[in-house]
Design a protein around this motif. Structure first.
Motif, PDB file in Angstrom:
ATOM      1  N   ALA A  32       4.818  -1.255   1.946  1.00 48.93           N
ATOM      2  CA  ALA A  32       4.165  -0.405   2.843  1.00 48.93           C
ATOM      3  C   ALA A  32       2.743  -0.481   2.781  1.00 48.93           C
ATOM      4  CB  ALA A  32       4.701   1.156   2.598  1.00 48.93           C
ATOM      5  N   SER A  33       2.215  -0.597   3.999  1.00 44.26           N
ATOM      6  CA  SER A  33       0.682  -0.484   4.228  1.00 44.26           C
ATOM      7  C   SER A  33       0.558   0.658   5.265  1.00 44.26           C
ATOM      8  CB  SER A  33       0.149  -1.678   4.714  1.00 44.26           C
ATOM      9  OG  SER A  33       0.249  -2.576   3.659  1.00 44.26           O
ATOM     10  N   VAL A  34      -0.543   1.624   5.313  1.00 42.67           N
ATOM     11  CA  VAL A  34      -0.567   2.566   6.392  1.00 42.67           C
ATOM     12  C   VAL A  34      -1.794   2.271   7.202  1.00 42.67           C
ATOM     13  CG1 VAL A  34      -1.220   4.880   6.696  1.00 42.67           C
ATOM     14  CG2 VAL A  34       0.408   4.084   4.876  1.00 42.67           C
ATOM     15  N   LEU A  73      -3.461   9.915   1.380  1.00 39.51           N
ATOM     16  CA  LEU A  73      -3.484   8.596   2.081  1.00 39.51           C
ATOM     17  C   LEU A  73      -4.635   7.875   2.095  1.00 39.51           C
ATOM     18  CD1 LEU A  73      -1.104   9.233   5.175  1.00 39.51           C
ATOM     19  CD2 LEU A  73      -0.398   8.166   2.843  1.00 39.51           C
ATOM     20  N   ASN A  74      -5.897   8.585   1.640  1.00 38.57           N
ATOM     21  CA  ASN A  74      -7.121   7.939   1.541  1.00 38.57           C
ATOM     22  C   ASN A  74      -7.390   6.476   0.875  1.00 38.57           C
ATOM     23  OD1 ASN A  74      -8.859  10.046   3.026  1.00 38.57           O
ATOM     24  ND2 ASN A  74      -9.305  11.073   0.810  1.00 38.57           N
ATOM     25  N   GLN A  75      -6.877   6.409  -0.054  1.00 38.13           N
ATOM     26  CA  GLN A  75      -7.084   4.876  -0.866  1.00 38.13           C
ATOM     27  C   GLN A  75      -6.072   4.087  -0.335  1.00 38.13           C
ATOM     28  OE1 GLN A  75      -9.600   4.757  -2.967  1.00 38.13           O
ATOM     29  NE2 GLN A  75     -10.128   6.935  -2.362  1.00 38.13           N
ATOM     30  N   ARG A  76      -5.129   4.363   0.351  1.00 35.85           N
ATOM     31  CA  ARG A  76      -4.064   3.427   0.592  1.00 35.85           C
ATOM     32  C   ARG A  76      -3.941   3.159   2.376  1.00 35.85           C
ATOM     33  NH1 ARG A  76       0.708   3.035  -2.411  1.00 35.85           N
ATOM     34  NH2 ARG A  76       0.896   1.376  -1.129  1.00 35.85           N
ATOM     35  N   ALA A  77      -4.592   3.804   3.086  1.00 36.40           N
ATOM     36  CA  ALA A  77      -4.617   3.651   4.575  1.00 36.40           C
ATOM     37  C   ALA A  77      -5.963   3.022   4.927  1.00 36.40           C
ATOM     38  CB  ALA A  77      -4.766   5.047   5.231  1.00 36.40           C
ATOM     39  N   THR A  78      -5.688   2.101   6.170  1.00 31.17           N
ATOM     40  CA  THR A  78      -6.559   1.679   7.046  1.00 31.17           C
ATOM     41  C   THR A  78      -6.931   2.578   8.075  1.00 31.17           C
ATOM     42  OG1 THR A  78      -5.946  -0.660   6.384  1.00 31.17           O
ATOM     43  CG2 THR A  78      -7.331  -0.319   8.435  1.00 31.17           C
ATOM     44  N   TYR A  99       6.995   6.841   2.807  1.00 29.06           N
ATOM     45  CA  TYR A  99       7.114   5.468   2.802  1.00 29.06           C
ATOM     46  C   TYR A  99       6.190   4.928   1.872  1.00 29.06           C
ATOM     47  CZ  TYR A  99      10.490   4.687   6.636  1.00 29.06           C
ATOM     48  OH  TYR A  99      11.655   4.628   7.390  1.00 29.06           O
ATOM     49  N   LEU A 100       5.154   5.364   1.468  1.00 29.30           N
ATOM     50  CA  LEU A 100       4.378   4.766   0.505  1.00 29.30           C
ATOM     51  C   LEU A 100       5.122   5.047  -0.811  1.00 29.30           C
ATOM     52  CD1 LEU A 100       0.489   5.693   1.291  1.00 29.30           C
ATOM     53  CD2 LEU A 100       1.585   3.473   1.167  1.00 29.30           C
TER      54      LEU A 100
END
Length: 185
Positions: free
Chosen positions: A111-113, A157-162, A103-104
């Motif tokens: 998209a936000s994760v 996903l490190n830099q893009r996930a909460t 999805y990213l």
């Protein structure tokens, strides 16, 4: 507000579905209904919990991503995304970490994760038992490569996930309110 998609991911039992349902109730954020070829459970409703498909009907969908899990196919489609976006500009979707990455890549602007985890892995097993999964199904699931993969936030996903540790529901709800306020601004 432009179209946004909150992709909820994490290991089985981390609370993905619970969080998605809460977001719908508390913030009117519709959940994208995904597709599966697995049999419907006694309390599930077609078109609400999943779109229950045959392999043939699933093959006719325009899938964004799909995965085989415990012998069944699961996937999410462009059709289901469009239906959810007709209801609201901010929608949620529950997928595994591999699906979150897809999805990213597919929707980099929208998209936000949200990666859900718990402090103790044993808590996941307890949650599976509480939702009345059979002991055999629980063992099969926790021994799967997918379960082990989804226990940790993948490096891509490190830099893009909460990351949200879902140990205490009240704390989780507060963190979700903060996240939603950020997404809506």
């Amino acid at each position: 507000m432009t179209k946004q998609l909150l992709v909820i991911t994490g290991a089985t039992g981390s609370g993905k579905t619970t969080v998605s349902h809460y977001l719908k109730e508390a913030f009117q954020i519709p959940q994208v209904v995904t597709h599966t070829t697995r049999p419907r459970r006694h309390n599930e409703v077609d078109g609400v919990d999943y779109y229950f498909e045959t392999p043939d009907t699933l093959a006719q969908k325009h899938l964004v991503e799909s995965v085989s899990y415990s012998g069944y196919q699961y996937g999410s489609s462009h059709e289901a995304l469009d239906l959810a976006w007709q209801k609201a500009q901010l929608i949620s979707l529950v997928v595994d970490t591999k699906g979150a990455q897809t999805y990213l890549e597919t929707f980099p602007e929208e998209a936000s994760v949200l990666f859900l985890t718990v402090s103790e892995t044993d808590a996941l097993i307890t949650r599976l038992e509480k939702r009345k999964d059979s002991p055999e199904a629980i063992q099969k699931r926790i021994q799967s490569a997918e379960f082990k993969r989804d226990l940790m936030l993948p490096s891509h996903l490190n830099q893009r996930a909460t990351v949200l540790v879902n140990d205490d529901w009240e704390t989780t709800k507060q963190a979700l309110a903060t996240l939603i306020a950020t997404l809506k601004n």
